[in-house]
Design a protein around this motif. Structure first.
Motif, PDB file in Angstrom:
ATOM      1  N   GLU A  85      40.172  35.368  35.348  1.00  8.85           N
ATOM      2  CA  GLU A  85      39.765  33.957  35.386  1.00  8.85           C
ATOM      3  C   GLU A  85      40.132  33.237  34.098  1.00  8.85           C
ATOM      4  N   TYR A 145      39.559  36.703  45.852  1.00  9.64           N
ATOM      5  CA  TYR A 145      38.206  36.220  45.564  1.00  9.64           C
ATOM      6  C   TYR A 145      38.247  34.823  44.942  1.00  9.64           C
ATOM      7  N   LEU A 146      39.126  34.613  43.966  1.00 13.66           N
ATOM      8  CA  LEU A 146      39.207  33.311  43.295  1.00 13.66           C
ATOM      9  C   LEU A 146      39.654  32.207  44.262  1.00 13.66           C
ATOM     10  N   GLN A 147      40.542  32.547  45.199  1.00 16.57           N
ATOM     11  CA  GLN A 147      40.948  31.571  46.220  1.00 16.57           C
ATOM     12  C   GLN A 147      39.781  31.257  47.145  1.00 16.57           C
ATOM     13  N   ASP A 148      39.109  32.307  47.628  1.00 15.53           N
ATOM     14  CA  ASP A 148      37.996  32.114  48.567  1.00 15.53           C
ATOM     15  C   ASP A 148      36.843  31.335  47.949  1.00 15.53           C
ATOM     16  N   SER A 149      36.650  31.473  46.639  1.00 14.36           N
ATOM     17  CA  SER A 149      35.556  30.774  45.968  1.00 14.36           C
ATOM     18  C   SER A 149      35.951  29.364  45.518  1.00 14.36           C
ATOM     19  N   GLY A 150      37.205  28.962  45.783  1.00 22.17           N
ATOM     20  CA  GLY A 150      37.640  27.606  45.473  1.00 22.17           C
ATOM     21  C   GLY A 150      37.966  27.370  44.011  1.00 22.17           C
ATOM     22  N   LYS A 151      38.234  28.432  43.272  1.00 22.15           N
ATOM     23  CA  LYS A 151      38.564  28.275  41.852  1.00 22.15           C
ATOM     24  C   LYS A 151      40.057  28.124  41.613  1.00 22.15           C
ATOM     25  N   TRP A 172      39.083  24.668  39.750  1.00 22.60           N
ATOM     26  CA  TRP A 172      37.624  24.599  39.636  1.00 22.60           C
ATOM     27  C   TRP A 172      37.226  23.609  38.551  1.00 22.60           C
TER      28      TRP A 172
END
Length: 87
Positions: free
Chosen positions: A19, A53-59, A71
């Motif tokens: 991240e 995960y970062l894509q799915d969480s909208g970051k 994000w």
């Protein structure tokens, strides 16, 4: 991704490392470029789990192969504190 095919789940410090690396540049030309630039080496499969995960969480968003940090916690805070109803 099928849970049976995952060899190793990432640790929290590894997710945070990826991240922070993405945020430091805000845009990366490719997943491979980002993966090779990490401070410590991780398995590519583990790296892909983090990217998913970062894509799915909208970051992040991946557009034309580029990884872009999207994000904005200040914007989220502003909307969550307002009386605006989100659908």
């Amino acid at each position: 991704m099928n849970d049976n095919s995952i060899i190793h789940y990432p640790r929290l410090d590894t997710v945070i490392m990826v991240e922070n690396k993405i945020k430091s540049e805000e845009e990366w030309e490719s997943k491979r470029q980002l993966w090779l630039s990490l401070d410590k080496k991780i398995m590519y499969q583990t790296f892909n789990i983090i990217i998913s995960y970062l894509q799915d969480s909208g970051k992040i968003v991946i557009k034309n192969g580029k990884i872009i940090w999207i994000w904005n916690p200040e914007l989220v805070k502003r909307y969550s504190n307002s009386s605006l109803v989100l659908k």
